[in-house]
Design a protein around this motif. Structure first.
Motif, PDB file in Angstrom:
ATOM      1  N   TRP A 128       0.785  -1.163  -0.129  1.00  0.00           N
ATOM      2  CA  TRP A 128      -0.035  -0.031  -0.088  1.00  0.00           C
ATOM      3  C   TRP A 128       0.878   1.168  -0.032  1.00  0.00           C
ATOM      4  CZ3 TRP A 128      -5.430  -0.287  -0.228  1.00  0.00           C
ATOM      5  CH2 TRP A 128      -5.885  -1.837  -0.145  1.00  0.00           C
ATOM      6  N   LYS A 129       0.582   2.329  -0.837  1.00  0.00           N
ATOM      7  CA  LYS A 129       1.190   3.360  -0.908  1.00  0.00           C
ATOM      8  C   LYS A 129       0.210   4.615  -1.049  1.00  0.00           C
ATOM      9  CE  LYS A 129       5.503   1.498  -1.420  1.00  0.00           C
ATOM     10  NZ  LYS A 129       6.433   1.810  -0.191  1.00  0.00           N
ATOM     11  N   ASP A 130       0.799   5.805  -0.560  1.00  0.00           N
ATOM     12  CA  ASP A 130      -0.057   6.992  -0.667  1.00  0.00           C
ATOM     13  C   ASP A 130       0.248   7.419  -2.209  1.00  0.00           C
ATOM     14  OD1 ASP A 130      -0.641   7.323   1.859  1.00  0.00           O
ATOM     15  OD2 ASP A 130       1.117   8.604   2.588  1.00  0.00           O
ATOM     16  N   GLY A 131      -0.707   8.182  -2.743  1.00  0.00           N
ATOM     17  CA  GLY A 131      -0.538   8.682  -4.132  1.00  0.00           C
ATOM     18  C   GLY A 131       0.315   9.897  -4.190  1.00  0.00           C
ATOM     19  N   GLN A 132       0.513  10.274  -5.422  1.00  0.00           N
ATOM     20  CA  GLN A 132       1.322  11.520  -5.497  1.00  0.00           C
ATOM     21  C   GLN A 132       0.731  12.275  -6.654  1.00  0.00           C
ATOM     22  OE1 GLN A 132       5.456  10.534  -6.541  1.00  0.00           O
ATOM     23  NE2 GLN A 132       6.099   9.674  -4.717  1.00  0.00           N
ATOM     24  N   ASN A 133       0.665  13.731  -6.284  1.00  0.00           N
ATOM     25  CA  ASN A 133      -0.189  14.548  -7.071  1.00  0.00           C
ATOM     26  C   ASN A 133      -1.315  14.275  -7.803  1.00  0.00           C
ATOM     27  OD1 ASN A 133       2.254  16.258  -6.713  1.00  0.00           O
ATOM     28  ND2 ASN A 133       3.355  14.909  -8.410  1.00  0.00           N
ATOM     29  N   ASP A 134      -2.201  13.882  -6.765  1.00  0.00           N
ATOM     30  CA  ASP A 134      -3.570  13.463  -7.113  1.00  0.00           C
ATOM     31  C   ASP A 134      -3.607  12.162  -8.168  1.00  0.00           C
ATOM     32  OD1 ASP A 134      -4.824  15.510  -5.604  1.00  0.00           O
ATOM     33  OD2 ASP A 134      -4.546  16.852  -7.195  1.00  0.00           O
ATOM     34  N   GLY A 135      -2.668  11.348  -8.092  1.00  0.00           N
ATOM     35  CA  GLY A 135      -2.292  10.138  -8.925  1.00  0.00           C
ATOM     36  C   GLY A 135      -1.752   9.062  -8.564  1.00  0.00           C
ATOM     37  N   PRO A 136      -1.474   8.019  -9.020  1.00  0.00           N
ATOM     38  CA  PRO A 136      -0.681   6.898  -8.245  1.00  0.00           C
ATOM     39  C   PRO A 136       0.720   7.158  -7.903  1.00  0.00           C
ATOM     40  CG  PRO A 136      -0.989   6.640 -10.688  1.00  0.00           C
ATOM     41  CD  PRO A 136      -1.685   7.917 -10.505  1.00  0.00           C
ATOM     42  N   PRO A 137       1.105   6.259  -7.262  1.00  0.00           N
ATOM     43  CA  PRO A 137       2.565   6.506  -6.411  1.00  0.00           C
ATOM     44  C   PRO A 137       3.484   6.650  -7.498  1.00  0.00           C
ATOM     45  CG  PRO A 137       1.170   5.024  -5.366  1.00  0.00           C
ATOM     46  CD  PRO A 137       0.604   5.028  -6.634  1.00  0.00           C
ATOM     47  N   ASN A 138       3.559   5.917  -8.744  1.00  0.00           N
ATOM     48  CA  ASN A 138       4.545   5.901  -9.975  1.00  0.00           C
ATOM     49  C   ASN A 138       3.884   5.839 -11.193  1.00  0.00           C
ATOM     50  OD1 ASN A 138       4.499   2.988 -10.245  1.00  0.00           O
ATOM     51  ND2 ASN A 138       6.339   3.039  -8.819  1.00  0.00           N
ATOM     52  N   ASN A 139       4.677   5.905 -12.374  1.00  0.00           N
ATOM     53  CA  ASN A 139       4.247   5.652 -13.510  1.00  0.00           C
ATOM     54  C   ASN A 139       4.038   3.999 -13.979  1.00  0.00           C
ATOM     55  OD1 ASN A 139       6.925   5.017 -13.914  1.00  0.00           O
ATOM     56  ND2 ASN A 139       7.052   6.545 -15.680  1.00  0.00           N
ATOM     57  N   TRP A 140       4.165   3.242 -13.347  1.00  0.00           N
ATOM     58  CA  TRP A 140       4.446   1.799 -13.747  1.00  0.00           C
ATOM     59  C   TRP A 140       3.123   1.471 -14.403  1.00  0.00           C
ATOM     60  CZ3 TRP A 140       6.771  -1.090  -8.888  1.00  0.00           C
ATOM     61  CH2 TRP A 140       7.933  -0.638  -8.732  1.00  0.00           C
TER      62      TRP A 140
END
Length: 552
Positions: A128-140
């Motif tokens: 589980w991870k927090d999102g980033q910039n109103d999106g998912p944690p990374n671009n995977w």
């Protein structure tokens, strides 16, 4: 080189859903496998590898497991499995199951608990991870298109899923998760199962920090981010020490992202991890920048080079897996052979290739009769989640969908999942009901019953070649050398040991060729050929002809 039963084995892979239905519900089942054990035994194989038959919602046809110790009622339940295991052993065969340990179903108890709250005891069973910039944690990107991250509003976090959103990845960093998986493995070994094929096992260790991928080509993202994580070998060694080493079993790890540099580490006996792995260097050979559904032509020299390089890499340490087809790829005769004019000889040629290379050989159901790709008229007839997601993505990108359907005909995993063709009867003798996936119309001509008593059939060629390999251990343990690598049509190699030397020639083309190489033809005698014309000049090959010659 240490000799063991699993090195000498030929493995027959079963996709249970498509093998044989005994209930009339259109889905293959365990009793269907029991019914066809004599067919499997007649091939001369040693091991059955069973794709998942555990309880599952079937978002990815069983690779989303909701209960690791329970056999799905769809397949007949635990009683049917116990009967299969007993009867398999009675026939002198071994049974290997699928271990899906990178992820579970989102309907597994662990995950339904995990998503309840951040403080739940099962929270750390998953990632589980927090999102980033109103999106998912990374671009995977997921193997099946879209992000690898799914937002869950209950706890305002994202969970990781390399595959579908209903397949959340397990957190192997958590020792409790590892213990749970090891206990599952032990449970099945105590029941008498003879080993595991470990699904996407190269992905279980995640990279530190979960950084963004900087690669355009998805295959490079797999290699550099998803596979071969920092603790992969620690985890596999731990599994070996805790469970695997205590039983006389075989293990084969499915290894997306495994390459020549790191692949041997998984199977070096001194490291005590796995017996062998499936690498995909030859199976992703036609993937373009956009992956599987952006295909490029197969380069024949590269195809040969893959086998050469892996044989060399594993020559002194470790062991290889030899395969050209599975439930995850197109039919091998359609992909690597010529499934039209030369279907029969090219299917036999590919069988010869499999059975004369060094490594444990895997035969996928239906390949022993030369089953081919199917070309459904409509995307509505397809079932595979990977195919359907790729279709949806192509639509959103505005691609020519008529052209994309042609790519689906070539690349869809459903090509290998059409029902097994037992006879020319309705639904290929697979079911008396409506099959879960339409049968290939060519079952009228391509089926077990038609080939059973034909001495020149693909089926009887497989039986003969498997027996030939078993009678000539040179093909199991002997040395290997590729000849004439640059030849655009011929794959030629030597196999030898102290007792024998063989020369194997394959003509991967639609034209007759005389192999003009610096060897004296008079020093060789043809032992095997996939054609009656096998006795002409030793190095002369008809279209799609294969020859095994012995040095005299």
């Amino acid at each position: 080189m240490k000799k063991t039963w699993w090195k000498e084995s030929v493995v027959y892979q079963i996709y249970p859903r498509s093998f044989k239905d005994t209930t009339g519900n259109g889905i293959g089942d365990i009793h269907g496998i029991i019914e066809k054990l004599d067919h499997i035994k007649s091939l001369g194989v040693d091991v059955i590898w069973l794709c998942p038959v555990y309880e599952s919602p079937n978002d990815d046809n069983g690779y989303d497991i909701s209960h690791y110790r329970k056999i799905s009622d769809d397949f007949g339940g635990q009683e049917a499995f116990d009967e299969l295991l007993e009867k398999t052993h009675q026939k002198g065969l071994k049974l290997v199951m699928d271990l899906v340990a990178n992820h579970t179903s989102d309907e597994h108890y662990w995950f339904t608990e995990s998503k309840k709250s951040k403080s739940n005891p099962y929270r750390d069973y998953y990632i589980w991870k927090d999102g980033q910039n109103d999106g998912p944690p990374n671009n995977w990107e997921s193997f099946f298109n879209g992000s690898t991250w799914e937002y869950d509003s209950t706890t305002d976090q994202y969970y990781l899923h390399y595959f579908t959103k209903k397949q959340p990845d397990l957190n192997w960093e958590n020792p409790k998760v590892r213990k749970e998986i090891f206990d599952v493995v032990e449970y099945w070994f105590k029941k008498g199962v003879d080993g595991f094929r470990m699904d996407v096992i190269s992905l279980i260790s995640k990279p530190d920090g979960y950084p963004n991928s900087e690669h355009e080509k998805f295959q490079e993202t797999i290699i550099n981010y998803y596979a071969n994580g920092p603790k992969i070998h620690q985890y596999l060694h731990e599994m070996n020490q805790e469970v695997l080493s205590k039983y006389d079993i075989m293990t084969v790890g499915e290894g997306p992202g495994i390459d020549l540099a790191n692949g041997p580490l998984y199977v070096d006996a001194s490291r005590e991890e796995l017996n062998m792995v499936f690498h995909f260097d030859h199976m992703f050979i036609d993937c373009g920048v956009g992956g599987k559904y952006d295909p490029i032509p197969i380069d024949f020299k590269t195809f040969k080079t893959v086998f050469n390089n892996w044989d060399k890499a594993l020559k002194n340490k470790g062991w290889g897996s030899i395969f050209l087809g599975s439930h995850d790829f197109s039919r091998m005769v359609s992909r690597f052979g010529n499934d039209q004019e030369y279907r029969k000889p090219s299917a036999k040629l590919l069988a010869t290739l499999l059975l004369t290379l060094r490594g444990t050989v895997y035969v996928y159901q239906g390949d022993e009769i030369g089953m081919t790709n199917v070309a459904y008229d409509s995307i509505e007839d397809y079932n595979d989640v990977e195919t359907l997601n790729a279709w949806k993505a192509a639509e959103e990108e505005g691609q020519d969908m008529e052209e994309f359907l042609h790519i689906v005909h070539i690349q869809s995993r459903d090509n290998a999942r059409t029902p097994m063709q037992w006879s020319s009867d309705a639904n290929a003798g697979f079911t008396e009901g409506i099959p879960w996936l339409k049968t290939n119309p060519n079952h009228k001509n391509i089926n077990v019953a038609t080939q059973e008593n034909d001495p020149n059939s693909i089926l009887n060629y497989y039986r003969d070649m498997i027996a030939f390999r078993k009678a000539n251990k040179t093909f199991v343990y002997g040395d290997y050398e590729c000849l004439d690598l640059d030849n655009p049509s011929i794959y030629a190699y030597r196999r030898w040991d102290k007792a024998n030397e063989f020369l194997v020639l394959h003509n991967f083309s639609d034209k007759k060729i005389h192999w003009g190489y610096d060897l004296n033809e008079d020093n060789y005698k043809v032992l095997k050929s996939n054609m009656a014309q096998g006795q002409q000049a030793n190095f002369e090959l008809e279209a799609w002809q294969t020859k095994i010659l012995k040095r005299i």
